[in-house]
Write a protein that holds these residues in place. Sequence first.
Motif, mmCIF file in Angstrom:
data_model
loop_
_atom_site.group_PDB
_atom_site.id
_atom_site.type_symbol
_atom_site.label_atom_id
_atom_site.label_comp_id
_atom_site.label_asym_id
_atom_site.label_seq_id
_atom_site.Cartn_x
_atom_site.Cartn_y
_atom_site.Cartn_z
ATOM 1 N N ILE A 18 15.675 25.442 -40.952
ATOM 2 C CA ILE A 18 16.490 24.269 -40.616
ATOM 3 C C ILE A 18 17.726 24.219 -41.517
ATOM 4 N N LEU A 71 20.149 26.899 -40.319
ATOM 5 C CA LEU A 71 20.845 26.476 -39.103
ATOM 6 C C LEU A 71 21.927 25.441 -39.419
ATOM 7 N N ALA A 72 21.604 24.502 -40.282
ATOM 8 C CA ALA A 72 22.581 23.477 -40.660
ATOM 9 C C ALA A 72 23.789 24.114 -41.337
ATOM 10 N N HIS A 93 26.071 26.048 -38.916
ATOM 11 C CA HIS A 93 26.868 25.227 -38.000
ATOM 12 C C HIS A 93 27.675 24.138 -38.704
ATOM 13 N N GLN A 149 21.055 18.610 -42.209
ATOM 14 C CA GLN A 149 19.687 18.845 -41.750
ATOM 15 C C GLN A 149 19.282 17.818 -40.695
ATOM 16 N N ASP A 203 21.113 16.324 -38.584
ATOM 17 C CA ASP A 203 21.749 16.613 -37.296
ATOM 18 C C ASP A 203 20.974 17.678 -36.530
ATOM 19 N N VAL A 204 20.485 18.696 -37.247
ATOM 20 C CA VAL A 204 19.682 19.742 -36.606
ATOM 21 C C VAL A 204 18.396 19.128 -36.049
ATOM 22 N N ALA A 253 19.143 17.089 -32.955
ATOM 23 C CA ALA A 253 19.405 17.954 -31.802
ATOM 24 C C ALA A 253 18.093 18.495 -31.234
ATOM 25 N N MET A 254 17.186 18.882 -32.140
ATOM 26 C CA MET A 254 15.882 19.373 -31.694
ATOM 27 C C MET A 254 15.117 18.274 -30.962
#
Length: 66
Positions: free
Chosen positions: A24, A27-28, A31, A35, A37-38, A41-42
Amino acid sequence: MANQRRADKTSFAGFILKKQKAKILELADRHGAYQSDVLKAMAANYMALPKSKQRELLLNVMSSDD
């Protein structure tokens, strides 16, 4: 007022594996997001699925060793 939390926001906590948290964070960073926000989105993606697909994902998570 700038930098003030929205009144309708709340804190949410849970337990995940260290490797999941690392993914996570990765990914954060990739982009340029936070965290949270990820995770949002999930969650939005999961909530948009039909109930049968939601259940299938839950069963897979509940039965895995991760």
